[in-house]
Design a protein around this motif. Structure first.
Motif, short mmCIF file in Angstrom:
data_model
loop_
_atom_site.label_atom_id
_atom_site.label_comp_id
_atom_site.label_asym_id
_atom_site.label_seq_id
_atom_site.Cartn_x
_atom_site.Cartn_y
_atom_site.Cartn_z
N PHE A 21 0.83 -1.07 0.00
CA PHE A 21 -0.02 -0.12 -0.11
C PHE A 21 0.82 1.28 -0.06
O PHE A 21 0.37 2.28 0.45
CB PHE A 21 -0.84 0.28 1.30
CG PHE A 21 -2.04 -1.27 1.18
CD1 PHE A 21 -3.06 -0.96 0.58
CD2 PHE A 21 -1.55 -2.35 1.94
CE1 PHE A 21 -3.96 -2.28 0.50
CE2 PHE A 21 -2.57 -3.32 1.96
CZ PHE A 21 -3.76 -3.35 1.16
N GLY A 22 2.06 1.00 -0.53
CA GLY A 22 3.00 2.43 -0.63
C GLY A 22 3.87 2.71 0.62
O GLY A 22 3.69 1.77 1.50
N HIS A 180 1.69 -4.75 -5.75
CA HIS A 180 0.66 -5.44 -4.98
C HIS A 180 0.78 -5.70 -3.74
O HIS A 180 1.91 -5.72 -3.05
CB HIS A 180 0.18 -6.63 -5.82
CG HIS A 180 -1.15 -6.91 -5.97
ND1 HIS A 180 -2.20 -6.97 -5.03
CD2 HIS A 180 -2.04 -7.28 -7.35
CE1 HIS A 180 -3.26 -7.07 -5.65
NE2 HIS A 180 -3.07 -7.34 -6.79
N PHE A 181 -0.27 -6.23 -3.03
CA PHE A 181 0.07 -6.65 -1.55
C PHE A 181 -0.16 -7.89 -1.15
O PHE A 181 0.03 -8.40 -0.19
CB PHE A 181 -1.24 -5.83 -0.81
CG PHE A 181 -2.72 -6.11 -1.18
CD1 PHE A 181 -3.17 -7.19 -0.46
CD2 PHE A 181 -3.16 -5.48 -2.10
CE1 PHE A 181 -4.47 -7.55 -0.87
CE2 PHE A 181 -4.63 -5.75 -2.32
CZ PHE A 181 -5.34 -6.85 -1.67
N PHE A 182 -0.31 -8.69 -2.49
CA PHE A 182 -0.16 -9.99 -2.36
C PHE A 182 0.47 -10.81 -3.71
O PHE A 182 0.36 -9.84 -4.72
CB PHE A 182 -1.32 -10.86 -1.70
CG PHE A 182 -2.39 -11.05 -2.79
CD1 PHE A 182 -2.63 -12.23 -3.51
CD2 PHE A 182 -3.20 -9.93 -2.85
CE1 PHE A 182 -3.63 -12.25 -4.36
CE2 PHE A 182 -4.24 -10.10 -3.82
CZ PHE A 182 -4.64 -10.90 -4.58
N ASN A 275 -6.39 -2.34 -9.88
CA ASN A 275 -6.41 -3.70 -9.57
C ASN A 275 -6.42 -3.98 -8.23
O ASN A 275 -6.98 -4.91 -7.52
CB ASN A 275 -5.33 -4.51 -10.16
CG ASN A 275 -5.89 -5.00 -11.75
OD1 ASN A 275 -6.96 -4.88 -12.02
ND2 ASN A 275 -5.01 -5.46 -12.46
N LYS A 276 -5.44 -3.34 -7.57
CA LYS A 276 -5.48 -3.41 -5.88
C LYS A 276 -6.65 -3.03 -5.22
O LYS A 276 -7.23 -3.66 -4.32
CB LYS A 276 -4.40 -2.44 -5.59
CG LYS A 276 -2.93 -2.90 -5.53
CD LYS A 276 -1.77 -2.37 -4.69
CE LYS A 276 -1.44 -1.08 -5.32
NZ LYS A 276 -0.16 -0.64 -4.61
N LEU A 280 -9.11 -5.95 -3.14
CA LEU A 280 -9.32 -5.74 -1.66
C LEU A 280 -11.00 -6.31 -1.55
O LEU A 280 -11.22 -6.88 -0.75
CB LEU A 280 -9.27 -4.23 -1.36
CG LEU A 280 -8.02 -3.68 -0.98
CD1 LEU A 280 -7.94 -2.09 -0.86
CD2 LEU A 280 -7.36 -4.46 0.24
N LEU A 281 -11.57 -5.83 -2.56
CA LEU A 281 -13.27 -6.24 -2.40
C LEU A 281 -13.29 -7.88 -2.53
O LEU A 281 -14.21 -8.21 -1.80
CB LEU A 281 -13.69 -5.67 -3.85
CG LEU A 281 -14.12 -4.11 -3.97
CD1 LEU A 281 -14.67 -3.89 -5.19
CD2 LEU A 281 -14.84 -3.70 -2.88
#
Length: 318
Positions: A21-22, A180-182, A275-276, A280-281
């Protein structure tokens, strides 16, 4: 700095960095707390449903059998992603080994694909119960329930195993930062130095097969269900049934819709940036909402929860 292995004339990456997330550190703690609460609520809600369905004989029906399967899936679904995100936010360590990254994608992929099929199976169950009640008990027996559930899990495993077999042939030689976060399909493949045309085509075909038919089937069954609900003479009964079905349909539409955007639509620069958000959704919101919408609003589940609480209270007093 990333770790590498030298093989032949190429330097191969053995570690990725999840940008997540930065770098806004002032937002890390609030985000950490928010995701931690979401994870605890998600796991607690889904485990509660599993325990209730297993322990209460009144919930030993096809609908709750599928709901228990969904809750079991959602428990591992969230656990495949959120603990790693929480660890990164807590320690600042965003690195993940190549093997760890592919393993995360493998389990996440199996679970998300299985959910596509499982939601379709659940919609068939509701269609038969509401639109064909006279045939429901005869058709939706234990054997068919087991076949639908097993088919969903096998279908999810098979689709992702094919993708992983192609992914294992890719070479990664830099850069290693994943926006991305994953570890998801597009971010992983975009970092490869190999020709990714084949795996992208295979992924598109598998994603289309695993998303569109279940979604269209689910949509068609809910249209039939809503049509049947509109024929209910009682206004109160009509409103109650429509409220439940509309909630189900909303979550299903969000789930399938975001999957379509992320995995099937062309990967343009605009969609890549979003996309991120879409991820999340379906990775965080859907597992959180499903226990609340599918089960905890049901009268039977509330009764089972009440009986369970009374039983625990009596045992505690002994």
């Amino acid at each position: 700095m990333w770790q590498t292995q030298h093989g032949g004339n190429q330097t191969r990456i053995t570690e990725f960095v999840l940008v997540g997330f930065g770098n806004a550190w002032e937002a890390q703690i609030p985000l950490l707390l928010l995701l931690f609460v979401i994870y605890i609520v998600t796991i607690s809600g889904n485990l509660l449903i599993i325990v209730l369905v297993v322990s209460d004989e009144h919930l030993h029906t096809p609908m709750y059998y599928f709901l228990a399967n969904l809750s079991f899936l959602e428990t591992f679904y969230s656990s495949a992603i959120l603990p790693r995100v929480l660890y990164s936010l807590c320690t600042g360590d965003r690195s993940i080994s190549f093997i760890g990254c592919v393993t995360q994608y493998y389990f996440f992929g199996i679970l998300v694909t299985t959910e596509c099929f499982l939601l379709a199976a659940m919609s068939i169950d509701r269609y038969l119960a509401i639109c064909k009640p006279l045939y429901y008990a005869a058709v939706m027996n234990d054997k068919l329930c087991a076949q639908l559930a097993v088919s969903s899990w096998v279908g999810g495993w098979l689709a992702i195993s094919i993708t992983i077999s192609f992914m294992s042939q890719l070479v990664f030689c830099g850069p290693n930062e994943m926006d991305h976060f994953f570890c998801d399909f597009a971010p992983i493949v975009s970092l490869s130095c190999s020709n990714t045309r084949t795996i992208e085509v295979v992924s598109f075909i598998l994603s289309s097969v695993c998303v569109f038919p279940p979604f269209l089937l689910t949509l068609a069954t809910y249209i039939c269900i809503i049509t049947s609900i509109l024929r209910i003479p009682s206004t109160a009964g009509r409103q109650k049934a429509f409220s439940t079905c509309s909630s189900h349909l909303l979550v299903v539409t969000i789930f399938y819709g975001t999957l379509t955007i992320v995995y099937i639509l062309p990967n343009s620069s605009t969609l890549r940036d979003l996309n991120k958000v879409f991820s999340l959704l379906y990775t965080i919101l859907t597992p959180l909402a499903n226990p609340l919408i599918y089960s905890l609003r049901n009268k039977e589940v509330k009764e089972a929860l009440k009986k369970g609480a009374i039983k625990l209270y009596k045992n505690a007093r002994i």
